[in-house]
Design an enzyme around this catalytic site. Structure first.
Site, PDB file in Angstrom:
ATOM      1  N   CYS A  82      42.369  40.074  35.637  1.00 15.74           N
ATOM      2  CA  CYS A  82      41.387  39.409  36.499  1.00 15.74           C
ATOM      3  C   CYS A  82      40.931  40.105  37.575  1.00 15.74           C
ATOM      4  O   CYS A  82      41.859  40.731  38.586  1.00 15.74           O
ATOM      5  CB  CYS A  82      41.979  38.043  36.945  1.00 15.74           C
ATOM      6  SG  CYS A  82      40.916  37.130  38.076  1.00 15.74           S
ATOM      7  N   CYS A  85      42.382  38.138  40.894  1.00 15.92           N
ATOM      8  CA  CYS A  85      43.748  38.034  41.198  1.00 15.92           C
ATOM      9  C   CYS A  85      44.789  39.021  40.665  1.00 15.92           C
ATOM     10  O   CYS A  85      46.030  38.776  40.879  1.00 15.92           O
ATOM     11  CB  CYS A  85      44.187  36.512  41.200  1.00 15.92           C
ATOM     12  SG  CYS A  85      44.384  35.934  39.164  1.00 15.92           S
ATOM     13  N   CYS A 130      40.580  32.206  34.334  1.00 14.08           N
ATOM     14  CA  CYS A 130      41.969  32.652  34.734  1.00 14.08           C
ATOM     15  C   CYS A 130      42.719  31.414  34.870  1.00 14.08           C
ATOM     16  O   CYS A 130      42.465  30.682  35.780  1.00 14.08           O
ATOM     17  CB  CYS A 130      41.872  33.665  35.983  1.00 14.08           C
ATOM     18  SG  CYS A 130      43.367  34.431  36.595  1.00 14.08           S
ATOM     19  N   CYS A 133      44.051  32.009  38.967  1.00 18.74           N
ATOM     20  CA  CYS A 133      42.855  31.658  40.189  1.00 18.74           C
ATOM     21  C   CYS A 133      41.683  30.750  39.882  1.00 18.74           C
ATOM     22  O   CYS A 133      40.983  30.148  40.675  1.00 18.74           O
ATOM     23  CB  CYS A 133      42.593  32.816  40.944  1.00 18.74           C
ATOM     24  SG  CYS A 133      41.545  33.669  39.740  1.00 18.74           S
ATOM     25  N   CYS A 153      34.472  36.443  24.476  1.00 10.96           N
ATOM     26  CA  CYS A 153      33.303  37.086  25.232  1.00 10.96           C
ATOM     27  C   CYS A 153      33.427  37.037  26.610  1.00 10.96           C
ATOM     28  O   CYS A 153      33.083  36.119  27.099  1.00 10.96           O
ATOM     29  CB  CYS A 153      31.917  36.494  24.578  1.00 10.96           C
ATOM     30  SG  CYS A 153      30.334  37.410  25.002  1.00 10.96           S
TER      31      CYS A 153
END
Length: 164
Positions: A82, A85, A130, A133, A153
């Site tokens: 991510c 984070c 995510c 976060c 995707c």
């Protein structure tokens, strides 16, 4: 004539109400509406650590233009994390070329993502976030390759690639 209109309208309303649970069941994904995340920041704090494009995608549920992310053609060995984070999201061995212009994967790292139902633009899709976060990553569709049949995707701007 009025009876036919009533039946068509009723069928459309019923299918709209039933489609999200059916879609989630077919994708074998549990939808979550998690609002408490391990990492939380104000918009001002997120703007200090994210580029304007990353903020637009990750925090405002935007979408980057197709074929603009260098991660779409990244096929080295490593992990996709991510961008907000640094939580590991996908391993490179689950990446494939979907031809859509966005980085695509057939499976996330276990526990790395959370999902919600996205009903924007008169469509019902499963949105991927995510799990640490809450950043918007992209969507999952059921037109991917074996073994899962799923295509995650993802917005490349929402991730970073960490070589092995």
């Amino acid at each position: 004539m009025h009876k036919r209109y009533f039946l068509k309208t009723g069928a459309a309303l019923v299918s709209t109400a039933l489609l999200p649970p059916i879609l989630l069941q077919r994708l074998n994904i549990m939808a979550t509406s998690k609002t408490d995340f391990e990492i939380t920041k104000t918009d001002a704090e997120w703007r200090t650590v994210l580029s304007p494009e990353q903020f637009r995608v990750l925090r405002q549920h935007g979408t980057e233009r197709a074929f603009t992310s260098p991660l779409d053609k990244q096929y080295g060995e490593g992990t996709y994390v991510c961008a907000a984070c640094e939580q590991p999201l996908f391993k490179s061995d689950t990446k494939f070329n979907s031809g859509t212009g966005w980085p695509s994967f057939f499976a996330p790292i276990e526990g790395a993502i959370a999902t919600t139902v996205d009903r924007a633009f008169f469509m019902t899709r499963v949105e991927i976030h995510c799990s640490r976060c809450g950043g918007h990553l992209g969507h999952v569709f059921e037109d991917g390759p074996a073994p899962t049949g799923q295509r995650y995707c993802m917005n490349g701007v929402a991730m970073q690639f960490i070589p092995a």
